[in-house]
Structures are given as C-alpha cells and as structure tokens.
Design a protein around this motif. Structure first.
Motif, PDB file in Angstrom:
ATOM      1  N   ARG A 120       0.836  -1.293  -0.006  1.00 25.03           N
ATOM      2  CA  ARG A 120       0.119  -0.057   0.002  1.00 25.03           C
ATOM      3  C   ARG A 120       0.914   1.336  -0.055  1.00 25.03           C
ATOM      4  O   ARG A 120       1.989   1.333   0.589  1.00 25.03           O
ATOM      5  CB  ARG A 120      -0.870   0.094   1.349  1.00 25.03           C
ATOM      6  CG  ARG A 120      -1.655   1.124   1.274  1.00 25.03           C
ATOM      7  CD  ARG A 120      -2.516   1.040   2.912  1.00 25.03           C
ATOM      8  NE  ARG A 120      -3.472   0.113   2.824  1.00 25.03           N
ATOM      9  CZ  ARG A 120      -4.446   0.211   2.351  1.00 25.03           C
ATOM     10  NH1 ARG A 120      -5.050   1.424   1.859  1.00 25.03           N
ATOM     11  NH2 ARG A 120      -5.386  -0.793   2.382  1.00 25.03           N
ATOM     12  N   GLY A 121       0.484   2.118  -0.873  1.00 29.27           N
ATOM     13  CA  GLY A 121       1.332   3.399  -0.958  1.00 29.27           C
ATOM     14  C   GLY A 121       2.610   3.604  -1.607  1.00 29.27           C
ATOM     15  O   GLY A 121       3.403   4.414  -1.471  1.00 29.27           O
ATOM     16  N   VAL A 122       2.860   2.298  -2.062  1.00 31.69           N
ATOM     17  CA  VAL A 122       4.225   2.037  -3.072  1.00 31.69           C
ATOM     18  C   VAL A 122       3.935   2.050  -4.611  1.00 31.69           C
ATOM     19  O   VAL A 122       2.998   0.969  -4.825  1.00 31.69           O
ATOM     20  CB  VAL A 122       5.054   1.309  -2.505  1.00 31.69           C
ATOM     21  CG1 VAL A 122       6.443   0.884  -2.968  1.00 31.69           C
ATOM     22  CG2 VAL A 122       5.216   1.442  -1.020  1.00 31.69           C
ATOM     23  N   ALA A 134       7.221   6.023  -2.799  1.00 36.03           N
ATOM     24  CA  ALA A 134       6.303   5.837  -1.556  1.00 36.03           C
ATOM     25  C   ALA A 134       5.520   7.418  -1.417  1.00 36.03           C
ATOM     26  O   ALA A 134       6.160   8.342  -1.600  1.00 36.03           O
ATOM     27  CB  ALA A 134       6.840   5.889   0.009  1.00 36.03           C
ATOM     28  N   ARG A 135       4.185   7.244  -1.344  1.00 35.14           N
ATOM     29  CA  ARG A 135       3.123   8.587  -1.563  1.00 35.14           C
ATOM     30  C   ARG A 135       2.223   7.988  -0.423  1.00 35.14           C
ATOM     31  O   ARG A 135       1.284   6.957  -0.335  1.00 35.14           O
ATOM     32  CB  ARG A 135       2.645   8.806  -2.624  1.00 35.14           C
ATOM     33  CG  ARG A 135       3.685   9.151  -3.901  1.00 35.14           C
ATOM     34  CD  ARG A 135       2.973   9.673  -5.150  1.00 35.14           C
ATOM     35  NE  ARG A 135       1.958   8.531  -5.549  1.00 35.14           N
ATOM     36  CZ  ARG A 135       1.226   8.641  -6.572  1.00 35.14           C
ATOM     37  NH1 ARG A 135       1.378   9.992  -7.459  1.00 35.14           N
ATOM     38  NH2 ARG A 135       0.416   7.768  -6.936  1.00 35.14           N
ATOM     39  N   LEU A 136       1.484   9.140   0.071  1.00 30.29           N
ATOM     40  CA  LEU A 136       0.455   9.328   1.054  1.00 30.29           C
ATOM     41  C   LEU A 136      -0.754   9.882   0.624  1.00 30.29           C
ATOM     42  O   LEU A 136      -0.386  11.257   0.128  1.00 30.29           O
ATOM     43  CB  LEU A 136       1.039   9.429   2.628  1.00 30.29           C
ATOM     44  CG  LEU A 136       0.075   9.600   3.537  1.00 30.29           C
ATOM     45  CD1 LEU A 136      -0.567   8.275   3.787  1.00 30.29           C
ATOM     46  CD2 LEU A 136       0.307  10.056   4.811  1.00 30.29           C
ATOM     47  N   SER A 137      -1.930   9.326   0.273  1.00 25.64           N
ATOM     48  CA  SER A 137      -2.863  10.322  -0.092  1.00 25.64           C
ATOM     49  C   SER A 137      -3.258  11.261   0.988  1.00 25.64           C
ATOM     50  O   SER A 137      -3.337  10.925   2.143  1.00 25.64           O
ATOM     51  CB  SER A 137      -4.027   9.469  -0.695  1.00 25.64           C
ATOM     52  OG  SER A 137      -4.575   8.481   0.401  1.00 25.64           O
ATOM     53  N   ALA A 160      10.411  -2.806   0.266  1.00 25.52           N
ATOM     54  CA  ALA A 160       9.797  -2.861   1.670  1.00 25.52           C
ATOM     55  C   ALA A 160      10.380  -1.627   2.419  1.00 25.52           C
ATOM     56  O   ALA A 160       9.638  -1.182   3.322  1.00 25.52           O
ATOM     57  CB  ALA A 160      10.463  -3.910   2.326  1.00 25.52           C
ATOM     58  N   GLU A 161      11.158  -0.959   2.205  1.00 27.79           N
ATOM     59  CA  GLU A 161      12.024   0.302   2.857  1.00 27.79           C
ATOM     60  C   GLU A 161      10.809   1.437   2.397  1.00 27.79           C
ATOM     61  O   GLU A 161      10.377   2.226   3.025  1.00 27.79           O
ATOM     62  CB  GLU A 161      13.287   0.704   2.186  1.00 27.79           C
ATOM     63  CG  GLU A 161      13.714   1.915   2.862  1.00 27.79           C
ATOM     64  CD  GLU A 161      15.186   2.207   1.982  1.00 27.79           C
ATOM     65  OE1 GLU A 161      15.893   3.089   2.581  1.00 27.79           O
ATOM     66  OE2 GLU A 161      15.669   1.635   0.948  1.00 27.79           O
ATOM     67  N   ALA A 162      10.266   1.492   0.976  1.00 26.92           N
ATOM     68  CA  ALA A 162       9.259   2.121   0.784  1.00 26.92           C
ATOM     69  C   ALA A 162       8.137   1.969   1.480  1.00 26.92           C
ATOM     70  O   ALA A 162       7.477   3.219   1.909  1.00 26.92           O
ATOM     71  CB  ALA A 162       9.013   2.047  -0.717  1.00 26.92           C
ATOM     72  N   ALA A 163       7.789   1.058   1.781  1.00 26.57           N
ATOM     73  CA  ALA A 163       6.466   0.647   2.343  1.00 26.57           C
ATOM     74  C   ALA A 163       6.434   0.862   3.875  1.00 26.57           C
ATOM     75  O   ALA A 163       5.718   1.350   4.406  1.00 26.57           O
ATOM     76  CB  ALA A 163       6.366  -0.978   2.257  1.00 26.57           C
ATOM     77  N   ARG A 164       7.680   0.745   4.452  1.00 21.88           N
ATOM     78  CA  ARG A 164       7.713   1.283   5.752  1.00 21.88           C
ATOM     79  C   ARG A 164       7.776   2.642   5.949  1.00 21.88           C
ATOM     80  O   ARG A 164       7.192   3.303   6.850  1.00 21.88           O
ATOM     81  CB  ARG A 164       9.103   0.751   6.375  1.00 21.88           C
ATOM     82  CG  ARG A 164       9.290  -0.730   6.538  1.00 21.88           C
ATOM     83  CD  ARG A 164      10.357  -1.354   7.114  1.00 21.88           C
ATOM     84  NE  ARG A 164      10.501  -2.765   7.100  1.00 21.88           N
ATOM     85  CZ  ARG A 164       9.703  -3.573   7.786  1.00 21.88           C
ATOM     86  NH1 ARG A 164       8.730  -3.127   8.710  1.00 21.88           N
ATOM     87  NH2 ARG A 164       9.882  -4.990   7.635  1.00 21.88           N
ATOM     88  N   ALA A 165       8.189   3.490   4.968  1.00 24.52           N
ATOM     89  CA  ALA A 165       8.239   5.100   4.862  1.00 24.52           C
ATOM     90  C   ALA A 165       6.876   5.374   5.027  1.00 24.52           C
ATOM     91  O   ALA A 165       6.169   6.292   5.760  1.00 24.52           O
ATOM     92  CB  ALA A 165       8.948   5.710   3.776  1.00 24.52           C
TER      93      ALA A 165
END
Length: 191
Positions: A120-122, A134-137, A160-165
């Motif tokens: 999610r978000g990646v 990585a982005r957050l709506s 996975a690093e992007a997912a953790r961010a």
C-alpha cells in the motif's frame, strides 16, 4: 373491459444476469469481466479479467480459500491445484487475511496496473524502473473537492523500505486509523 397483453410500465422485466457463472459480471464501461465474492457481510471486488472464465476461476479460488468446503463454486475444488489453493487458504487464515487474500487476487489479474507494488502506498517509479516511490494520499476534506492529492515521501531502492516509509507517515497522519503494510508493533519504538 380492458384486455392488455403487455405488463404495465411499473412491472419491468428483470434483466438477465450478465454471466452464467457465480460471482461474475460484465462491466460495460471497462469491457472486463469482474469477479466478486461475499464474505463477512460485504461484497469483495476480486479484479477485472479479460475473459468470463478467468473471472469465474478467480471467484472459485477466493470462495474456496475463504469458505472452505461450504463454498459454492463454478467448477468444484478438484479443478484447482492443491498448492495454489493451500497457499490462498493459509493467506486467508492469517491475521487480516481477508484483505490480504483480496489484494492477492486483484494483483493476479492480467489487468492489474504494471507499475504497482505489492505494498500500500508504493509504486514503481515511472522514470527510474528500479526505484520505488512512496506516497501518502492527503484528502482535501470539506470544500476541497473530491480529488485527493498526494504527499511525496521519497524514492527508495527497496520496495519494503518504501512501504515502511509509507507506514510511518500513515501512522503520523492518521494515528490508530492508519492501515499499514507491516504490523503496527514494528513501529512502537519510533514514537
């Protein structure tokens, strides 16, 4: 004495189902066959497929994974490979399994976006194919219109690093309502 041979307009003839398969319908706008399954009193979208048969098989796999032997399917349990079905059942039985299973079913569609990540978000960065963005709506809320904007969180070498961010930003922005990729306990020491 009225002798009408047609039904009054209020008694319209019910339209025929768009598929003869259980859990499948044709979406005219996308020109795809969609699979849906009912589970825990909610209809779950399993993805859009090029053929009616692919959608019927997706429905069967999800039904068997979620409902086991009591599932009503199109082709029966014997039509599916035991290892694939076993992996889906294991996924469905895990914590948050319904959402994980639905996500896996959607990603297995040939129509799933090619730049997508399993998190999610990646997404795969558009110009740097070996980097993950990585982005957050960020919904604008009342009066801001229905469209969402995004908060850019960075580009990462590891998915996975992007997912953790994303997870950290989601927890900061949404608190207990945040939906994360990894268990929330992974981020307890971050606070």
């Amino acid at each position: 004495i009225a002798t009408a041979t047609t039904a009054p307009p209020s008694l319209k003839k019910r339209s025929a189902p768009s598929s003869s398969y259980r859990g499948v319908s044709y979406h005219a706008k996308t020109k795809r066959w969609e699979a849906h399954v009912w589970h825990e009193r909610a209809q779950r979208y399993l993805g859009g497929h090029d053929t009616e048969l692919e959608a019927a098989r997706a429905f069967d796999l999800a039904s068997l994974a979620l409902k086991g032997g009591r599932a009503r399917t199109n082709f029966g349990e014997a039509a599916y490979a035991a290892p694939q079905l076993g992996a889906l059942r294991e996924l469905a039985a895990s914590e948050g399994g319904t959402a994980k299973l639905v996500r896996e079913m959607r990603r297995s569609c040939a129509t799933f976006a090619s730049g997508a990540s399993r998190y999610r978000g990646v997404t795969v960065h558009a110009h740097k194919r070996h980097r993950f963005e990585a982005r957050l709506s960020a919904c604008r809320g009342k009066g801001g219109g229905p469209r969402a904007s995004y908060v850019y969180l960075g580009c990462f070498h590891d998915e996975a690093e992007a997912a953790r961010a994303y997870d950290r930003a989601a927890i900061d922005a949404r608190g207990d309502k945040a939906i994360t990729n990894f268990p929330r306990s992974d981020y307890l020491c971050d606070n």
